[in-house]
Design a protein around this motif. Sequence first.
Motif, PDB file in Angstrom:
ATOM      1  N   ARG A  48      44.450  42.882  27.078  1.00  0.00           N
ATOM      2  CA  ARG A  48      44.791  44.208  27.583  1.00  0.00           C
ATOM      3  C   ARG A  48      44.286  44.356  29.006  1.00  0.00           C
ATOM      4  O   ARG A  48      43.295  43.740  29.414  1.00  0.00           O
ATOM      5  N   LYS A  49      44.986  45.178  29.752  1.00  0.00           N
ATOM      6  CA  LYS A  49      44.620  45.477  31.129  1.00  0.00           C
ATOM      7  C   LYS A  49      44.495  46.986  31.268  1.00  0.00           C
ATOM      8  O   LYS A  49      45.430  47.726  30.943  1.00  0.00           O
ATOM      9  N   THR A  50      43.341  47.434  31.729  1.00  0.00           N
ATOM     10  CA  THR A  50      43.076  48.861  31.873  1.00  0.00           C
ATOM     11  C   THR A  50      42.412  49.127  33.209  1.00  0.00           C
ATOM     12  O   THR A  50      41.358  48.555  33.502  1.00  0.00           O
ATOM     13  N   ASN A  51      43.036  49.986  34.019  1.00  0.00           N
ATOM     14  CA  ASN A  51      42.484  50.341  35.332  1.00  0.00           C
ATOM     15  C   ASN A  51      42.119  49.113  36.160  1.00  0.00           C
ATOM     16  O   ASN A  51      41.072  49.069  36.822  1.00  0.00           O
ATOM     17  N   GLY A  52      42.972  48.114  36.104  1.00  0.00           N
ATOM     18  CA  GLY A  52      42.759  46.914  36.896  1.00  0.00           C
ATOM     19  C   GLY A  52      41.816  45.902  36.273  1.00  0.00           C
ATOM     20  O   GLY A  52      41.666  44.793  36.784  1.00  0.00           O
ATOM     21  N   GLU A  53      41.159  46.270  35.174  1.00  0.00           N
ATOM     22  CA  GLU A  53      40.261  45.347  34.491  1.00  0.00           C
ATOM     23  C   GLU A  53      40.993  44.672  33.339  1.00  0.00           C
ATOM     24  O   GLU A  53      41.840  45.283  32.685  1.00  0.00           O
ATOM     25  N   ARG A  54      40.647  43.393  33.109  1.00  0.00           N
ATOM     26  CA  ARG A  54      41.317  42.631  32.056  1.00  0.00           C
ATOM     27  C   ARG A  54      40.327  42.265  30.952  1.00  0.00           C
ATOM     28  O   ARG A  54      39.200  41.874  31.230  1.00  0.00           O
ATOM     29  N   PHE A  55      40.810  42.374  29.708  1.00  0.00           N
ATOM     30  CA  PHE A  55      39.989  42.078  28.546  1.00  0.00           C
ATOM     31  C   PHE A  55      40.761  41.169  27.596  1.00  0.00           C
ATOM     32  O   PHE A  55      41.968  41.323  27.419  1.00  0.00           O
ATOM     33  N   VAL A  67      39.692  39.443  12.749  1.00  0.00           N
ATOM     34  CA  VAL A  67      38.742  40.381  13.365  1.00  0.00           C
ATOM     35  C   VAL A  67      38.229  39.751  14.655  1.00  0.00           C
ATOM     36  O   VAL A  67      37.790  38.600  14.668  1.00  0.00           O
ATOM     37  N   ASN A  68      38.312  40.505  15.755  1.00  0.00           N
ATOM     38  CA  ASN A  68      37.968  39.963  17.068  1.00  0.00           C
ATOM     39  C   ASN A  68      36.937  40.827  17.777  1.00  0.00           C
ATOM     40  O   ASN A  68      36.688  41.977  17.389  1.00  0.00           O
ATOM     41  N   GLU A  69      36.351  40.255  18.824  1.00  0.00           N
ATOM     42  CA  GLU A  69      35.439  41.017  19.681  1.00  0.00           C
ATOM     43  C   GLU A  69      35.922  40.913  21.113  1.00  0.00           C
ATOM     44  O   GLU A  69      36.462  39.879  21.528  1.00  0.00           O
ATOM     45  N   GLU A  70      35.741  41.977  21.873  1.00  0.00           N
ATOM     46  CA  GLU A  70      36.313  42.046  23.217  1.00  0.00           C
ATOM     47  C   GLU A  70      35.418  41.357  24.260  1.00  0.00           C
ATOM     48  O   GLU A  70      34.193  41.430  24.195  1.00  0.00           O
ATOM     49  N   PHE A  71      36.078  40.712  25.221  1.00  0.00           N
ATOM     50  CA  PHE A  71      35.382  40.036  26.308  1.00  0.00           C
ATOM     51  C   PHE A  71      36.062  40.414  27.619  1.00  0.00           C
ATOM     52  O   PHE A  71      37.279  40.287  27.755  1.00  0.00           O
ATOM     53  N   LYS A  72      35.280  40.905  28.577  1.00  0.00           N
ATOM     54  CA  LYS A  72      35.832  41.344  29.857  1.00  0.00           C
ATOM     55  C   LYS A  72      35.882  40.177  30.827  1.00  0.00           C
ATOM     56  O   LYS A  72      34.907  39.472  31.041  1.00  0.00           O
ATOM     57  N   LEU A  73      37.063  39.969  31.425  1.00  0.00           N
ATOM     58  CA  LEU A  73      37.207  38.920  32.420  1.00  0.00           C
ATOM     59  C   LEU A  73      36.599  39.370  33.743  1.00  0.00           C
ATOM     60  O   LEU A  73      36.710  40.553  34.110  1.00  0.00           O
ATOM     61  N   PRO A  74      35.974  38.468  34.487  1.00  0.00           N
ATOM     62  CA  PRO A  74      35.295  38.840  35.750  1.00  0.00           C
ATOM     63  C   PRO A  74      36.254  38.948  36.932  1.00  0.00           C
ATOM     64  O   PRO A  74      36.078  38.269  37.942  1.00  0.00           O
TER      65      PRO A  74
END
Length: 279
Positions: A252-259, A269-276
């Motif tokens: 997903r992409k939210t406000n320019g940030e990608r996860f 079942v998953n856990e979210e990780f934010k791309l740098p």
Amino acid sequence: MTKKALIDADIIAYTAAHATCTWVTNDDGEDEAWPDVGAAGEFVDEIVKAWTRHSGADEPVCVLSPDDRTNYRLLLWPAYKTHRKSTRKPPHLGEVIQYIRDRWDGYHVPYLEGDDVLGILHTRNPDNTVIVSTDKDMHTVSGWHYNPNKDEGSGPRYVCPMMADRWLQTQVLTGDTTDGYKGAKGIGPKKAETVLNSHYVLERQGDQFVLKGDPAAAWEDVMNTFRVTGQPLDEAVQNLAMARILHTDLFRKTNGERFIQLPTQTWGVNEEFKLPCTS
């Protein structure tokens, strides 16, 4: 509606660059490359048009990995793909990649491999896209596939969700040493098939056969196989994360940030990780 061929352009770039580079031995006994950039561009155009036509699509979407080779898997597992044998790289490979970007609007997403982008785009619009690649790993994504090395003359093939799940679990069990994960100790393709056989069955529906099963139960057996071999369950999860190609629900992409969504010990079942990165 226009049907799009989602093309693995990484493969095309490497194929075109290698096919249009001649290696000769100079007077000093060293190998010297003679690249032909013009011929490489023509080679690219020919492949893109042929793969689009043979896949039954109307237009191509050329997908590439990032120029700087950023990769979220390397952030989590530094050994990812480090075991691959080094080969001579044609000096004009970068120019070929740039040609694809300019001529065919080469599409890429920072920190995602081209395979992940193919999976996301296809699962976002499965009825009007077909994945075009020679990479067997793409079969972990359900939907329409066309392999130019195997399907020429027969058209695209459909990979149902159960087939995709089973292939993914097979990869977790057997591993892929060139990509940096080894699977369960002592488990090859035949033993993996034995582990998974009781959870999937091929059923006839009309004039077609479909695979049905319980992927969550199969995953428990995969995890149990790692227990029996004395490996920590985290290794099974790590292998799953390396082998699993992303689809639209895992990005997903939210406000320019990608996860992205990383797997856990529980199937589905998953856990979210934010791309740098932001853009």
